[in-house]
Design a protein around this motif. Sequence first.
Motif, short mmCIF file in Angstrom:
data_model
loop_
_atom_site.label_atom_id
_atom_site.label_comp_id
_atom_site.label_asym_id
_atom_site.label_seq_id
_atom_site.Cartn_x
_atom_site.Cartn_y
_atom_site.Cartn_z
N GLN A 1 39.44 49.63 32.49
CA GLN A 1 40.38 50.13 33.22
C GLN A 1 41.46 51.07 32.21
O GLN A 1 42.12 50.50 31.31
N ASP B 1 49.95 38.76 28.42
CA ASP B 1 49.32 39.06 29.51
C ASP B 1 50.27 38.65 30.69
O ASP B 1 50.86 37.32 30.49
N ARG C 1 51.89 42.03 37.54
CA ARG C 1 51.87 42.67 38.62
C ARG C 1 52.46 42.41 39.75
O ARG C 1 53.04 43.10 40.55
N GLU D 1 50.28 50.77 41.59
CA GLU D 1 49.79 51.43 42.72
C GLU D 1 50.27 52.79 43.46
O GLU D 1 49.65 53.22 44.33
N TYR E 1 45.67 51.18 39.94
CA TYR E 1 44.99 51.87 40.75
C TYR E 1 45.47 53.40 41.10
O TYR E 1 44.81 54.25 41.39
P1 C2E Z 1 44.28 40.77 34.26
O1 C2E Z 1 44.07 40.60 32.65
O2 C2E Z 1 45.72 40.62 34.39
O3 C2E Z 1 43.69 42.29 34.45
C1 C2E Z 1 44.13 42.91 35.86
C2 C2E Z 1 43.78 42.75 36.80
O4 C2E Z 1 44.28 43.44 37.82
C3 C2E Z 1 42.26 43.05 36.96
O5 C2E Z 1 41.60 42.26 37.92
C4 C2E Z 1 42.30 44.48 37.62
O6 C2E Z 1 41.37 45.05 38.27
C5 C2E Z 1 43.53 44.16 38.41
N1 C2E Z 1 44.22 45.62 38.74
C6 C2E Z 1 44.47 46.96 37.91
N2 C2E Z 1 45.26 47.69 38.47
C7 C2E Z 1 45.76 47.28 39.61
C8 C2E Z 1 46.30 47.50 40.82
O7 C2E Z 1 46.84 48.86 40.65
N3 C2E Z 1 46.50 46.85 41.96
C9 C2E Z 1 45.84 45.58 41.97
N4 C2E Z 1 46.02 44.82 43.22
N5 C2E Z 1 45.03 45.21 40.90
C10 C2E Z 1 44.93 45.73 39.96
P2 C2E Z 1 40.36 41.96 37.64
O8 C2E Z 1 39.27 42.91 36.94
O9 C2E Z 1 39.90 41.15 38.73
O10 C2E Z 1 40.60 40.67 36.77
C11 C2E Z 1 41.34 39.68 37.16
C12 C2E Z 1 41.54 38.80 35.98
O11 C2E Z 1 40.45 38.29 35.28
C13 C2E Z 1 42.16 39.35 34.83
O12 C2E Z 1 43.65 39.93 35.18
C14 C2E Z 1 41.83 38.33 33.58
O13 C2E Z 1 43.02 37.69 33.67
C15 C2E Z 1 40.69 37.89 34.09
N6 C2E Z 1 39.64 38.47 33.25
C16 C2E Z 1 39.18 39.69 33.45
N7 C2E Z 1 38.18 39.89 32.62
C17 C2E Z 1 38.04 38.75 31.64
C18 C2E Z 1 37.40 38.69 30.29
O14 C2E Z 1 36.59 39.24 29.95
N8 C2E Z 1 37.96 37.28 30.01
C19 C2E Z 1 38.70 36.73 30.45
N9 C2E Z 1 39.37 35.60 29.53
N10 C2E Z 1 39.79 36.83 31.59
C20 C2E Z 1 39.14 37.94 32.12
#
Ligand code: C2E
Length: 698
Positions: A463, A597, A621, A657, A676
């Motif tokens: 992203q 984060d 967020r 957003e 987004y």
């Molecule tokens: P995060 O690190 O805070 O990642 C940001 C999350 O917010 C991502 O969700 C992203 O898709 C989402 N997001 C980005 N922009 C927007 C927006 O405008 N609106 C909304 N509602 N959401 C947005 P995602 O990809 O589902 O990841 C969720 C969480 O999962 C991440 O939060 C992170 O804590 C964890 N995660 C994802 N990939 C990894 C990884 O490779 N390793 C670890 N340890 N954790 C991960």
Amino acid sequence: MNTSRGEDREDDSATTGEAWFRTLFESSPDPAWIIDKHRFVECNGAAIKALGYNSKDELLDTHPSELSPPSQPDGEDSYAKAERMIAIAQERGRHRFEWLHQRADGSLFFAEVTLSVVAFGGRQAMYCAWRDITERKEAEAGLLLARSIMESTSEGVLVTDANGLIISVNPAFSKITGYTAEEAIGRKPSLLKSDHHDAAFYRQLWQAVLKDGRWEGEIWNRRKSGEMYPEWLTINRIPAVDGMPVRYASVFHDITEQRQANERIQYLAFHDALTGLPNRALFQDRLVHAVERARREKRRLSVTFVDLDGFKEINDSLGHDVGDLLLQEVAQRIRARLRRGADTVARLGGDEFVVLMEDLKDVEHCACLAAEIIEDLGAPFELRGHAVRVGASIGLAFFPEDGGEALELMKHADTAMYAAKASGKGAYRFFQPEMLENLNQRIKLETELRHAIEDGALELHYQPKICVTDGKLRGVEALVRWPHPERGLVMPQEFIPVAEETGLIVSLGNWVLAEACRQAAAWRARGLEITVAVNVSARQIAKDRLVDRVAGLLAEHALPASALQIELTETALLTAPELATETLDRLREMGVIIAIDDFGTGYSSLARMRRLPIDLVKIDRSFIENMDHDAKDAEVVRTIVALAKALGLDIIAEGVESRRQSEILSDSGCTVCQGYYFARPQSASQLESWITEDGGRA
Ligand code: C2E
Ligand code: MG
Ligand code: MG
């Protein structure tokens, strides 16, 4: 020879007398001898037999000492003593004494000897009769032995007569009971009686003694001091023999220590050594009984499962010693919340605790308790100078609503606890039947995820992070995705918590790091210098040599450290601050940028943040979400931005957003955004086209 009639008659009668005597002498079953001039001159068959010889010839003309051992049991020389005995007999006419003889084969036997002066063949001689008293001697020796055993044994011995009066006791009796022989003799054994047993107990005991002649068992008695003690007692009836009346012998020993040892073993078997709480076995036992009672009395009871959140991380990073201290503290905090006597808390193992509450008035009470425990355990722990934070997830199940049996209730409380964890931790949940299905799904998920990691079946989406002033790309965040054969693309929210809990997060995280570095290098090879941010879990820091791994990957792909960012959540940083700080310091020294984060969700004070080794603050967020209609959140964001700047930290907002949100942010001074509104997470190739679109954003 004298021929006169009278003399003849006299001679006759003398001859007859001697013949009589001879017959008596020969036929006597007891050995008999004639001694003349201190030597045996005649003996009967019994004497030959008693000494084990074959004929009289071997025995006659011997001194009595020659048929004896060299000395007598009193130590006196056999010859001298024999002489002395004969002299006494001569003086008194008759003498009785004990003598130790020796048989032909060398063996010894005791005889009671009677020496009587007699006329023999017209002369004075000595008649010597023996009675074998070996048996009596043995009995005497046996008695002596019995007495010495009784005196020296540590078993208490008490003998009563047929009327139940004590007639003798031994020293061990006095030692155990505190009563001297004088105090005990003549009294009844009830002297020792405690209030521990009822009349029926004693009645049964005596019935057994009278019927079987014996009773054996544990009994509580009272010492003279008043102290009660348990003893192991054997009572034997000694039947009447040889005119001796019936007696009862009691033999006992104090089993206080043995019982204490047993109790200790019992205690250890049913308690958790670390916290002193009941263990699973004891808890289950109590629960089974509580369920029976509740069923009978138509009452409700609850089973509450408490599982710590973040315990593994602490154990891994600060060591088992600190982990153990934490568990002890947790046990104490839970216990402090319970009703003494009414509730039971046990440790099931690891960081799992369980509470049983009986006689529950309402479900609300239990819910309150769960909330209180969560709050108590959420407060920081001070352990060996470390300030440590954990949380707790709680599951509740009730009898009779959620299960009719102990094990079922435990399983359902456990299931509810899992549901609480899955719903984001730090919460409590009541059991619901649907949860069982969810649990099964979770188990399935875990297995499938493990395979996906092993097979390299995960993917990374990226992203963009955009600078709002020039619209250019400032980097990307790598976000893991799981293309599932049946369910399509599975999002991390669904499987990261499972991975965290099961430890799979370490291998997952390693794969993500390697893949992100590979992709960054591939982009660079095509002239795209994109910084990739990777999310790292607290457990990767604790369990893995993260610094070495990162250094290795950068070298392998010939990447500068600036190509990589590490994102670590505020909560992860706070669980194990020391270790995290050390690791992050070293990564920063290498040139890797560290971002904090989800900032704002972990209650860390900014003062504290100042000491953390970070470069970048990522505002969570949740603040951005409400910013455009909640003035308070907008204010919070403004404050965070201002403070971060004051501390010399870079700032980025996530989850942007809308245009409005982006404007408020840039007005506040935050010019880098992710969300987004700008771009969604996308595959590497999609990202490449996105960059080249619109005249180039790189
Ligand atoms: P995060 O690190 O805070 O990642 C940001 C999350 O917010 C991502 O969700 C992203 O898709 C989402 N997001 C980005 N922009 C927007 C927006 O405008 N609106 C909304 N509602 N959401 C947005 P995602 O990809 O589902 O990841 C969720 C969480 O999962 C991440 O939060 C992170 O804590 C964890 N995660 C994802 N990939 C990894 C990884 O490779 N390793 C670890 N340890 N954790 C991960
Ligand atoms: Mg992140
Ligand atoms: Mg975030």
